[in-house]
Design a protein around this motif. Structure first.
Motif, short mmCIF file in Angstrom:
data_model
loop_
_atom_site.label_atom_id
_atom_site.label_comp_id
_atom_site.label_asym_id
_atom_site.label_seq_id
_atom_site.Cartn_x
_atom_site.Cartn_y
_atom_site.Cartn_z
N GLY A 226 -16.13 -3.53 1.84
CA GLY A 226 -15.83 -4.83 2.42
C GLY A 226 -16.73 -5.13 3.60
O GLY A 226 -17.36 -4.24 4.18
N SER A 227 -16.79 -6.38 3.99
CA SER A 227 -17.75 -6.83 5.02
C SER A 227 -17.54 -6.13 6.36
O SER A 227 -18.52 -5.79 7.04
CB SER A 227 -17.64 -8.34 5.19
N ILE A 228 -16.30 -5.88 6.75
CA ILE A 228 -16.06 -5.29 8.07
C ILE A 228 -16.43 -3.81 8.09
O ILE A 228 -16.73 -3.25 9.14
CB ILE A 228 -14.59 -5.51 8.49
N SER A 229 -16.45 -3.18 6.93
CA SER A 229 -16.82 -1.75 6.90
C SER A 229 -18.25 -1.52 7.36
O SER A 229 -18.61 -0.40 7.75
CB SER A 229 -16.63 -1.18 5.49
N LYS A 230 -19.06 -2.58 7.36
CA LYS A 230 -20.44 -2.44 7.84
C LYS A 230 -20.48 -2.08 9.32
O LYS A 230 -21.48 -1.54 9.81
CB LYS A 230 -21.21 -3.73 7.58
N ALA A 231 -19.40 -2.38 10.04
CA ALA A 231 -19.32 -2.05 11.46
C ALA A 231 -18.68 -0.68 11.68
O ALA A 231 -18.28 -0.36 12.81
CB ALA A 231 -18.53 -3.13 12.20
N TYR A 232 -18.59 0.13 10.64
CA TYR A 232 -17.90 1.42 10.74
C TYR A 232 -18.34 2.27 11.94
O TYR A 232 -17.49 2.84 12.63
CB TYR A 232 -18.09 2.19 9.43
N PRO A 233 -19.64 2.39 12.23
CA PRO A 233 -20.03 3.21 13.38
C PRO A 233 -19.44 2.73 14.70
O PRO A 233 -19.35 3.52 15.66
CB PRO A 233 -21.56 3.08 13.39
N LEU A 234 -19.03 1.45 14.75
CA LEU A 234 -18.52 0.89 16.00
C LEU A 234 -17.01 1.10 16.18
O LEU A 234 -16.49 0.94 17.27
CB LEU A 234 -18.83 -0.61 16.07
N PHE A 235 -16.32 1.44 15.09
CA PHE A 235 -14.87 1.66 15.24
C PHE A 235 -14.41 3.03 14.74
O PHE A 235 -13.23 3.36 14.84
CB PHE A 235 -14.07 0.55 14.53
N CYS A 236 -15.34 3.86 14.23
CA CYS A 236 -14.92 5.13 13.63
C CYS A 236 -14.36 6.11 14.65
O CYS A 236 -13.42 6.86 14.34
CB CYS A 236 -16.05 5.75 12.82
N ASP A 237 -14.90 6.13 15.86
CA ASP A 237 -14.39 7.08 16.86
C ASP A 237 -12.93 6.78 17.19
O ASP A 237 -12.10 7.70 17.26
CB ASP A 237 -15.24 7.02 18.13
N ALA A 238 -12.62 5.50 17.41
CA ALA A 238 -11.25 5.11 17.71
C ALA A 238 -10.34 5.37 16.51
O ALA A 238 -9.18 5.77 16.66
CB ALA A 238 -11.18 3.64 18.11
N MET A 239 -10.87 5.16 15.31
CA MET A 239 -10.11 5.43 14.10
C MET A 239 -9.75 6.91 14.01
O MET A 239 -8.58 7.27 13.78
CB MET A 239 -10.93 5.00 12.88
N TRP A 240 -10.73 7.78 14.18
CA TRP A 240 -10.49 9.21 14.07
C TRP A 240 -9.58 9.71 15.20
O TRP A 240 -8.78 10.65 14.99
CB TRP A 240 -11.80 9.99 14.06
N LYS A 241 -9.68 9.12 16.37
CA LYS A 241 -8.79 9.50 17.47
C LYS A 241 -7.33 9.30 17.06
O LYS A 241 -6.46 10.15 17.34
CB LYS A 241 -9.12 8.68 18.71
N GLU A 242 -7.05 8.19 16.39
CA GLU A 242 -5.70 7.91 15.93
C GLU A 242 -5.31 8.83 14.76
O GLU A 242 -4.18 9.32 14.69
CB GLU A 242 -5.58 6.44 15.51
N ILE A 243 -6.25 9.07 13.86
CA ILE A 243 -5.96 9.93 12.70
C ILE A 243 -5.57 11.33 13.15
O ILE A 243 -4.69 11.97 12.54
CB ILE A 243 -7.18 9.99 11.76
N ARG A 244 -6.16 11.82 14.22
CA ARG A 244 -5.86 13.18 14.69
C ARG A 244 -4.44 13.32 15.22
O ARG A 244 -3.99 14.44 15.50
CB ARG A 244 -6.89 13.60 15.74
N ASN A 245 -3.72 12.22 15.35
CA ASN A 245 -2.31 12.29 15.71
C ASN A 245 -1.42 12.56 14.49
O ASN A 245 -0.19 12.68 14.63
CB ASN A 245 -1.86 10.98 16.37
#
Length: 278
Positions: A226-245
């Motif tokens: 999807g179009s927003i996934s192109k910005a993955y490098p810009l939100f992946c750190d915050a995503m993984w921070k939440e996943i680690r919970n």
């Protein structure tokens, strides 16, 4: 050769796909989504007509809707109000006299990325599209798990906070912040504090979405499109921070997540709905 169609409320894209998965030609036009059922159909037909040749042996189309994949009927298509119940397979076969297959648009993306892209070879892959909405599809041993109405994996509609996951993990999130996904991504890439804050918040919501997928499906890999996934490098750190919970650390350790690099996954999946391209 196949003709593949990626239908959305914003755009309709039609392509020819050659054996081996080579996308030869693409036509894209704004969808006439406010028109009648017949007007939208005639627009799609006009684009197919431009690409139709005697070598085409099948038509596949992905639609953002609940689909009866056996009969090729689409119901309540997102973004096209007039499409309440369209017997799309019958209409295509009546006009072109070749086999036609219809499926949910995210299912087409999933089929394309697991057949031709980096997702090939995983036993279980959950594919997520982040764009105008949020779509989800589960692939097990190379086969789509569709459910009764091709709606299995429709995670965007699951309640989350005061709304649902689609509101917080799609373009609607950015609209609610007074911007767009593209504008926020550009701002964040340029180091703008507000842009960085918005992308971090978005990543946190996607992390919650991933946790829900882990609880429900426990896949080996999650593939983002999807179009927003192109910005993955810009939100992946915050995503993984939440996943680690997530309460089971070993599950987090074993999980792979990546952005799809297969540009034409939706076309390739749609083209293969009629079977492998010959």
């Amino acid at each position: 050769m196949r003709i593949a169609i990626d239908l959305g409320g914003t755009n309709v894209r039609v392509a020819t796909v050659l054996p081996g998965g080579q996308v030869e030609r693409i036509i894209s036009e704004p969808c006439r989504s406010k028109g009648s059922e017949e007007e939208v159909l005639e627009h799609i037909f006009s684009l197919i007509d431009e690409l139709m040749t005697p070598e085409v042996d099948g038509i596949g189309i992905g639609v953002p809707s609940v689909v009866d994949t056996d009969k090729g009927i689409v119901y309540n298509v997102v973004g096209i109000p007039s499409w309440k119940e369209v017997h799309l397979k019958d209409r295509l076969e009546e006009r072109y006299h070749i086999p036609a297959s219809v499926d949910n648009d995210c299912n087409c993306f999933a089929l394309g990325v697991t057949s031709f892209g980096r997702g090939h070879g995983y036993r279980e892959a959950f594919c997520v599209t982040l764009g105008t909405g949020v779509g989800g599809s589960l692939v097990i041993d190379g086969q789509l798990y569709r459910g009764r109405n091709a709606g299995a994996g429709e995670i965007g509609s699951i309640p989350y906070l005061d709304r649902d996951y689609e509101y917080y993990c799609s373009s609607r999130f950015f609209v609610g912040k007074g911007t767009s996904g593209k504008e926020a991504a550009v701002a964040a890439a340029n180091g703008d504090p507000e842009g960085l804050k918005i992308m971090d918040e978005f990543g946190g919501h996607v992390g919650k979405l991933v946790q829900m997928i882990m609880f429900a499906y426990d896949p080996a890999v999650i593939i983002l499109g999807g179009s927003i996934s192109k910005a993955y490098p810009l939100f992946c750190d915050a995503m993984w921070k939440e996943i680690r919970n997530f309460p089971y650390p070993k599950s987090v350790e074993n999980l792979e997540i990546f952005q799809s690099e297969q540009v034409h996954a939706a076309f390739l999946g749609a083209a293969n709905l009629c079977g492998p391209i010959k």
